[in-house]
Design an enzyme around this catalytic site. Structure first.
Site, short mmCIF file in Angstrom:
data_model
loop_
_atom_site.label_atom_id
_atom_site.label_comp_id
_atom_site.label_asym_id
_atom_site.label_seq_id
_atom_site.Cartn_x
_atom_site.Cartn_y
_atom_site.Cartn_z
N GLU A 1 45.37 74.64 -26.39
CA GLU A 1 45.86 73.86 -27.52
C GLU A 1 46.80 72.74 -27.10
OE1 GLU A 1 45.01 78.08 -28.82
OE2 GLU A 1 46.18 77.16 -27.21
N ARG B 1 51.02 76.53 -31.02
CA ARG B 1 51.03 76.66 -29.57
C ARG B 1 51.09 75.30 -28.88
NH1 ARG B 1 46.67 81.14 -27.87
NH2 ARG B 1 48.34 81.91 -26.58
N LYS C 1 28.87 90.90 -24.49
CA LYS C 1 29.48 90.96 -25.81
C LYS C 1 28.47 91.52 -26.80
CE LYS C 1 32.31 88.15 -28.90
NZ LYS C 1 32.95 86.84 -29.12
#
Length: 642
Positions: free
Chosen positions: A378, A406, A285
């Site tokens: 979630e 969610r 990243k």
């Protein structure tokens, strides 16, 4: 390797010649590394101009080039997960010169968007949707169309991704899933042996031998099962792909996601293979930008670079006085969490992969045994809290408004119906500015207000946020406190925590004719409008339960009630007030001000509020318009034309 964000547009002749992927596919493969270097430098420049996410995008430069080089996009479908990764994709698909407008009002979205480009095959805001969407496209497409899902940046931790993997294997449909692993947890496997092995696994020779062996040995009792187990054990020693193989995918990898030649070679082999394929690549990243490689979390996104001043800039009054910057609401929550944990050892904090974003870093360091980051899960976060509450613990779920969407079934079934003692600290409520509609907390008051046993607080400033968090935590049952992204008006925060009366508001300004009932952080513009109108202002504090006595008092002494909220008007706090007035038979005109029934696109938060009439002047204008209609005896309950 770059160590600074370019302030002037870099020279990128190879990139400038590509206005669509067909031109990319016309390049010779030896040109691709140079294209990757130019694309990476241009991406850095663009983010410096507009601000936005860039760490994840830097990590998929080579992958993006290889995918568009091998696949006939947009006819072949390329589905991205976690929209943060798609800046290089946008640059290569006809939006290069628009990139400096990224996330600005009227400019490009910071995420894939179907209405923006035919190359954006699926709109993405939150994670873990790519495999499901790609499988749907594969099932609904002609056989000759290829479909690729790119999932990464932690998105594989969500249950939805594994549900999709399981179904994809069941269908046997041709598709490729690229797992972009940028955590480098298996970096030791990236090298000559692993790359060679990946090429072998993807080759036609290996696959045909594997199928031929299956046909030959299947006729011999138990021979194929033994050979299959032997193959799995050999592959398992070198690759972590046994799980995906067991799910029914042909696993390939891991390979170096920054070697564009290996990517091109492997994708070329995979493109025409039958059945579900999973390519595992390892990336860094922030690749190519030194500071981001060293601090991938801190450089997940970048603010817009300000022009360098030509002359010495005078210090602002705030800087001269040494005045502290206003704390962000997430920091207020984080401090409250630590302070409360010191007083109550039953407090357990839960977050679905948003430790930094929710202001929980200090808590995680100080109380590690009472902190649970459940990754991008979630639904699990909510039900985990329910289970903790069953055992007498005091769970606090720190969750973004759109992430709680969610976990809604779990909020309903596992917490609200069972009346369990769970506190929800709901961050990013209301509009979120440049991140746009996929991240805007526009609906939480609406979707929570209908749930039995829930209490819902909407603080108007920093101190109210701290005190209402404390009050919600002390409440024995499901409770939610919703607060916005960014900073508040700058009020002094009382360190002493006070339990406020549940369901009771406060009158902040006495006026006549008009009463403004404020729910949440639009109090400042509401007060400003009230000054011009001579109106009363009540900070209601609670959306559920409502302060019915205060509503009765205001209705008796004013000829127009105006509700203000940064939530959709449909089913929101204003609707709650109207429902109460209707049930009590109180005939007082009302004006509901809030988010209209349409998608609010990205832009600066204050500009978006002004555009929909939720700044001070917009609130005042809509109230004056309604008063004019009242005087003529000709009005309805709709807001003015914003």
């Amino acid at each position: 390797m770059f160590n600074e964000i370019p302030r002037t547009r870099p020279q990128t002749p190879l990139l400038d010649a590509i206005d669509e992927p067909a031109q990319l596919r016309a390049l010779e493969e030896r040109q691709l590394p140079e294209l990757a270097s130019q694309l990476r430098e241009y991406l850095l420049y663009c983010v410096g101009q507009s601000g936005g996410h860039f760490g994840a995008g830097l990590g998929v430069v080579e992958l993006t080039i290889a995918l568009h080089y091998i696949y006939n996009t947009p006819e072949d479908r390329l589905v991205w997960d976690v929209g943060h990764q798609t800046y290089p994709h946008k640059i290569l698909t006809g939006r290069r010169e628009q990139m400096p407008t990224m996330r600005q009002q009227g400019g490009l979205s910071g995420f894939p968007k179907r209405s923006e480009s035919p190359y954006d095959t699926f709109g993405v805001g939150h994670s873990s949707t790519s495999i499901s969407a790609a499988l749907g496209m594969a099932l609904g497409s002609p056989d000759e169309r290829r479909v690729v899902a790119v999932i990464g940046d932690g998105a594989m931790t969500a249950g939805m991704a594994f549900e999709a993997l399981n179904h994809a294997a069941h269908t046997g449909k041709d598709m490729v899933v690229v797992l972009n692993d940028n955590r480098m947890s298996i970096s030791k496997n990236v090298g000559g042996l692993a790359t060679y092995f990946a090429k072998i696994l993807a080759s036609k020779t290996y696959l045909s031998m594997r199928e031929g062996s299956r046909k030959l040995l299947s006729a011999i009792p138990k021979a194929w099962q033994l050979a299959r187990r032997t193959e799995e054990h050999v592959k398992g020693m070198i690759t972590p792909g046994t799980l995906f193989e067991e799910l029914g995918f042909n696993y390939v990898g891991p390979i170096d996601g920054h070697n564009v030649h290996d990517l091109v070679h492997t994708l070329r082999n995979l493109r025409n293979q039958r059945g579900p394929q999973l390519l595992h690549i390892v990336t860094t990243k922030g690749k190519g930008f030194g500071p981001a490689e060293e601090d991938p979390v801190g450089y997940h996104a970048l603010n817009k670079l300000e022009p360098e001043p030509k002359v010495q800039v005078a210090l602002s009054p705030q800087e001269k006085s040494g005045e502290k910057k206003k704390p962000k609401y997430q920091a207020i929550f984080g401090q409250w969490l630590c302070d409360t944990a010191e007083q109550d050892d039953k407090l357990i904090a839960i977050t679905p992969a948003m430790c930094e974003g929710s202001g929980m870093v200090e808590f995680a360091e100080r109380f590690p045994e009472r902190f649970h980051d459940v990754a991008i899960a979630e639904q699990h976060a909510v039900t985990l809290a329910a289970g903790l509450a069953c055992e007498g613990q005091k769970p606090v779920v720190a969750i973004y408004s759109t992430f709680l969407q969610r976990g809604y079934d779990q909020l309903v079934h596992d917490v609200a119906i069972q009346d369990l003692d769970v506190t929800f600290a709901i961050d990013r409520a209301g509009l979120v500015g440049e991140d746009g509609p996929t991240h805007a907390g526009s609906f939480d008051l609406t979707y929570m207000r209908c749930l039995p046993n829930m209490v819902i607080a909407a603080p108007s400033d920093e101190n109210e946020c701290r005190q209402l968090l404390y009050t919600a935590y002390q409440h024995n049952g499901p409770a939610a406190v919703r607060y916005p992204r960014g900073t508040g008006p700058g009020v002094e925060i009382e360190q002493q925590m006070r339990e406020l009366p549940v369901g009771k508001g406060r009158v902040l300004r006495e006026g006549s004719d008009v009463a403004i009932l404020n729910f949440g952080t639009l109090l400042a513009p509401a007060l400003e409008a009230a000054e011009q109108l001579g109106a009363s202002v009540a900070d209601m504090r609670w959306v559920k339960p409502l302060d019915e006595a205060l509503i009765d008092e205001l209705a008796a002494n004013h000829r127009l009630l105006v509700t203000v909220e940064e939530n959709t008007i449909a089913g929101g706090a204003g609707s709650a007030v109207m429902e109460y007035l209707n049930a009590s038979g109180t005939p007082v005109p009302m004006l509901q001000l809030g988010l209209p029934d349409r998608t609010i696109e990205h832009g600066k938060h204050k500009d978006l509020l002004a555009a929909i009439g939720l700044d001070a002047s917009g609130i005042e204008e809509q109230i004056r318009h309604r008063l004019q209609l009242l005087e003529r005896g000709d009005y309805n309950n709709q807001a003015a034309a914003f």
